[in-house]
Design an enzyme around this catalytic site. Structure first.
Site, PDB file in Angstrom:
ATOM      1  N   CYS A   1      -5.497   1.024  -3.238  1.00 23.88           N
ATOM      2  CA  CYS A   1      -5.068   2.415  -3.070  1.00 23.88           C
ATOM      3  C   CYS A   1      -4.464   3.000  -4.341  1.00 23.88           C
ATOM      4  O   CYS A   1      -3.817   4.047  -4.309  1.00 23.88           O
ATOM      5  CB  CYS A   1      -4.068   2.516  -1.924  1.00 23.88           C
TER       6      CYS A   1
ATOM      7  N   CYS B   1       2.703  -2.011  -8.991  1.00 22.28           N
ATOM      8  CA  CYS B   1       3.962  -2.714  -8.781  1.00 22.28           C
ATOM      9  C   CYS B   1       4.555  -3.075 -10.135  1.00 22.28           C
ATOM     10  O   CYS B   1       3.827  -3.195 -11.125  1.00 22.28           O
ATOM     11  CB  CYS B   1       3.733  -3.989  -7.976  1.00 22.28           C
TER      12      CYS B   1
ATOM     13  N   CYS C   1       0.863  -1.178   0.000  1.00 17.41           N
ATOM     14  CA  CYS C   1       0.000   0.000   0.000  1.00 17.41           C
ATOM     15  C   CYS C   1       0.903   1.233   0.000  1.00 17.41           C
ATOM     16  O   CYS C   1       2.122   1.104  -0.055  1.00 17.41           O
ATOM     17  CB  CYS C   1      -0.989   0.010   1.164  1.00 17.41           C
TER      18      CYS C   1
END
Length: 214
Positions: free
Chosen positions: A166, A170, A92
């Site tokens: 959120c 990645c 996150c």
């Protein structure tokens, strides 16, 4: 690598502590990761944690823990350390709420059937007090954990990468499973709201364990 006594630095000098930590890590990863990579990873970890730290007293020891985990991930990704269980990474933004609760639940419920890491794209200073309290209510201590920056090595080592709704992204690598759990940020909630998120995360983790472990 410079010895711990070089330059006659005091024992509590951060640079000297880091040098001694690098020697410890070099002994632990001998034959797996070269000393230059170990030293660079340790000092990079220290610098990354220092960017968000308000108090630097414990930074060298936290940097050692962070670098140790990164080096293990690097060795796993290179195939020189086996992965006997699935590796799960929770991500996150600040790594101070949702991802820490998810990691704590997975460690608690998964035991030795899974290995877990967590990280943040913009890590906060510390884990939210409301999160520490909510997890303590169910008998899980997260007070010794700390927000960690997201690094490429931990993503490469992961089998499953889970974001927390959120908007974080990645690096995408083949052969990995990517999930997004839509969860409310506990920083915006009262104690009752944090408990609801905590319990929702537990349900997600229980379902995940059924999927990825025997």
């Amino acid at each position: 690598m410079r010895s711990a006594a070089a330059g006659q630095l005091p024992l509590n000098d951060p640079d000297n502590v880091l040098r001694r930590s690098a020697e410890r890590l070099a002994a632990q990863y001998a034959g797996l990761v070269n000393e230059e990579t170990i030293e660079r990873t340790l000092f990079e970890s220290y610098a990354a944690l220092a960017r968000s730290a308000k108090v630097s007293t414990h930074l060298p020891s936290l940097a050692y823990r962070f670098a140790h985990d990164r080096l293990a991930a690097l060795a796993q990704a290179k195939g020189v350390i086996p992965k006997p269980v699935p590796e799960v990474l929770f991500v996150c933004v600040q790594n101070s709420g949702r991802s820490q609760m998810a990691a704590a639940w997975l460690r608690e419920l998964g035991k030795d059937r899974v290995h877990v890491r967590s990280a943040g794209s913009e890590p906060g200073v510390t884990i939210l007090a409301s999160v520490v309290e909510a997890m303590a209510e169910v008998g899980i201590d997260v007070g010794q954990d700390f927000p960690k920056p997201l690094t490429d090595d931990v993503v490469r080592a992961a089998d499953v990468v889970i974001t927390m709704g959120c908007g974080d992204a990645c690096p995408i690598y083949p052969g990995k499973r990517y999930l997004d759990w839509r969860l409310v940020d506990p920083a915006e909630l009262d104690a009752a709201g944090v408990r609801r998120v905590r319990d929702e995360i537990r349900s997600h983790v229980e379902a995940l364990l059924q999927e990825i472990t025997p």
